[in-house]
Scaffold this motif. Structure first.
Motif, mmCIF file in Angstrom:
data_model
loop_
_atom_site.group_PDB
_atom_site.id
_atom_site.type_symbol
_atom_site.label_atom_id
_atom_site.label_comp_id
_atom_site.label_asym_id
_atom_site.label_seq_id
_atom_site.Cartn_x
_atom_site.Cartn_y
_atom_site.Cartn_z
ATOM 1 N N CYS A 50 0.345 -0.865 -0.274
ATOM 2 C CA CYS A 50 -0.368 -0.020 0.252
ATOM 3 C C CYS A 50 0.810 1.045 0.283
ATOM 4 C CB CYS A 50 -0.917 0.502 1.405
ATOM 5 S SG CYS A 50 -1.958 -0.866 1.302
ATOM 6 N N GLU A 77 -14.780 1.698 -1.329
ATOM 7 C CA GLU A 77 -14.034 0.884 -1.481
ATOM 8 C C GLU A 77 -14.055 -0.337 -1.052
ATOM 9 O OE1 GLU A 77 -8.872 0.822 -0.171
ATOM 10 O OE2 GLU A 77 -10.390 1.468 0.230
ATOM 11 N N SER A 80 -10.702 -2.946 1.535
ATOM 12 C CA SER A 80 -10.196 -1.748 1.746
ATOM 13 C C SER A 80 -8.600 -2.373 2.737
ATOM 14 C CB SER A 80 -11.057 -0.644 2.917
ATOM 15 O OG SER A 80 -12.166 -0.061 2.508
ATOM 16 N N GLY A 116 -6.318 -0.137 5.568
ATOM 17 C CA GLY A 116 -6.859 1.159 6.028
ATOM 18 C C GLY A 116 -6.283 2.288 5.287
ATOM 19 N N HIS A 172 -4.853 3.007 2.330
ATOM 20 C CA HIS A 172 -5.805 3.261 0.686
ATOM 21 C C HIS A 172 -6.342 4.393 1.226
ATOM 22 C CE1 HIS A 172 -3.883 0.349 -2.219
ATOM 23 N NE2 HIS A 172 -2.854 1.687 -1.927
ATOM 24 N N ALA A 173 -7.836 3.651 2.440
ATOM 25 C CA ALA A 173 -8.171 5.072 1.975
ATOM 26 C C ALA A 173 -8.217 5.881 3.252
ATOM 27 C CB ALA A 173 -9.909 3.887 3.001
ATOM 28 N N TRP A 202 -14.727 9.206 1.437
ATOM 29 C CA TRP A 202 -14.718 7.896 1.235
ATOM 30 C C TRP A 202 -14.862 6.840 2.223
ATOM 31 C CZ3 TRP A 202 -11.095 7.428 -2.767
ATOM 32 C CH2 TRP A 202 -10.257 6.216 -2.950
ATOM 33 N N PRO A 237 -15.065 3.112 3.220
ATOM 34 C CA PRO A 237 -13.807 1.431 3.832
ATOM 35 C C PRO A 237 -14.808 0.457 3.554
ATOM 36 C CG PRO A 237 -13.281 3.297 4.890
ATOM 37 C CD PRO A 237 -14.458 3.611 4.242
ATOM 38 N N ASP A 257 -14.580 -3.832 3.929
ATOM 39 C CA ASP A 257 -14.584 -5.153 4.140
ATOM 40 C C ASP A 257 -14.890 -6.473 4.623
ATOM 41 O OD1 ASP A 257 -12.130 -7.089 3.641
ATOM 42 O OD2 ASP A 257 -10.399 -5.459 3.294
ATOM 43 N N ILE A 259 -9.136 -1.605 9.833
ATOM 44 C CA ILE A 259 -9.202 -0.017 9.219
ATOM 45 C C ILE A 259 -9.551 0.502 10.887
ATOM 46 C CG2 ILE A 259 -11.158 0.895 7.889
ATOM 47 C CD1 ILE A 259 -11.322 -2.089 6.965
ATOM 48 N N PRO A 266 -15.902 1.944 8.913
ATOM 49 C CA PRO A 266 -16.140 0.529 7.686
ATOM 50 C C PRO A 266 -17.306 -0.049 7.709
ATOM 51 C CG PRO A 266 -14.264 0.123 9.380
ATOM 52 C CD PRO A 266 -14.908 2.098 9.398
ATOM 53 N N THR A 317 -11.050 -0.365 -6.205
ATOM 54 C CA THR A 317 -11.041 -1.865 -6.008
ATOM 55 C C THR A 317 -9.638 -2.391 -6.327
ATOM 56 O OG1 THR A 317 -11.395 -4.089 -5.274
ATOM 57 C CG2 THR A 317 -12.315 -2.794 -7.415
#
Length: 200
Positions: free
Chosen positions: A11, A34, A37, A40, A42-43, A55, A57, A59, A67, A82, A102
């Motif tokens: 990441c 996303e 995620s 977390g 990237h988010a 944003w 997230p 998952d 996350i 998330p 993604t």
């Protein structure tokens, strides 16, 4: 004792190249959903760098706590807590999506799960929705590098139904639900970033 945040070096390595593309694609204020995620990272990075976006997230349930630890540390106003999502779930926590991202998910899923992902996206994506898919892909059934071939072997050693997907097959799945390929960007470490737009 405070729990340690999960961390992915991949990441950290790919976030800036991905950001450069996302700046071009997600230009208008909207919510980016996303899928997968992961840690977390990237988010949090994209939400900080793209303040005009919200944003979201998502998952699998077991990854949400990690996350959330990233979100708690960053305290950004434009990132939501998330949500639990497994692509096989009968009900998704989203009903209308204008922007979706993604990364490194299609090769983790089984082929059947990738098909399910696109089928469900056919229900929740709005017309004109933008979709960005990052990860390694094969072209004309061939690996693009020796490192990708080795990576595919390692994936299958962990889970025989996983593996790097064919670009042409993914585009066929996208085409079925009205997702038209807009761009295929070469990325570091033999990855790609595919940009789709929903046309119907």
């Amino acid at each position: 004792m405070t729990a340690t945040k999960p961390f992915s070096q991949a990441c950290e390595n790919n976030k800036s190249p991905i950001l450069a593309i996302l700046r071009e694609v997600f230009t208008q204020p909207t919510t980016v959903w996303e899928i997968g995620s992961g840690t977390g990272q990237h988010a949090c990075f994209f939400a900080r760098q793209l303040p005009h976006l919200t944003w979201q997230p998502m998952d699998r349930l077991e990854n949400l706590a990690g996350i959330q630890r990233w979100l708690d540390d960053t305290q950004l106003p434009n990132i939501r807590s998330p949500l639990a999502l497994d692509v096989n779930d009968d009900a998704w926590p989203c009903q209308a999506i204008d922007a979706l991202f993604t990364a490194n998910t299609l090769h983790i899923m089984s082929a059947a799960e990738v098909e399910t992902l696109f089928e469900r996206l056919g229900v929740v994506l709005n017309v004109h929705a933008a979709v960005c898919v990052y990860g390694p892909f094969n072209y004309q059934g061939r690996f693009t590098s020796d490192s990708n071939a080795r990576f595919d072997q390692s994936l299958k050693a962990q889970n025989p139904v996983s593996g790097i997907r064919d670009f042409e097959w993914v585009c066929q799945l996208a085409d079925r639900i009205g997702l038209q390929l807009q761009a295929d960007h070469a990325m570091p470490a033999n990855n790609r970033l595919l940009v789709f737009k929903r046309i119907f």
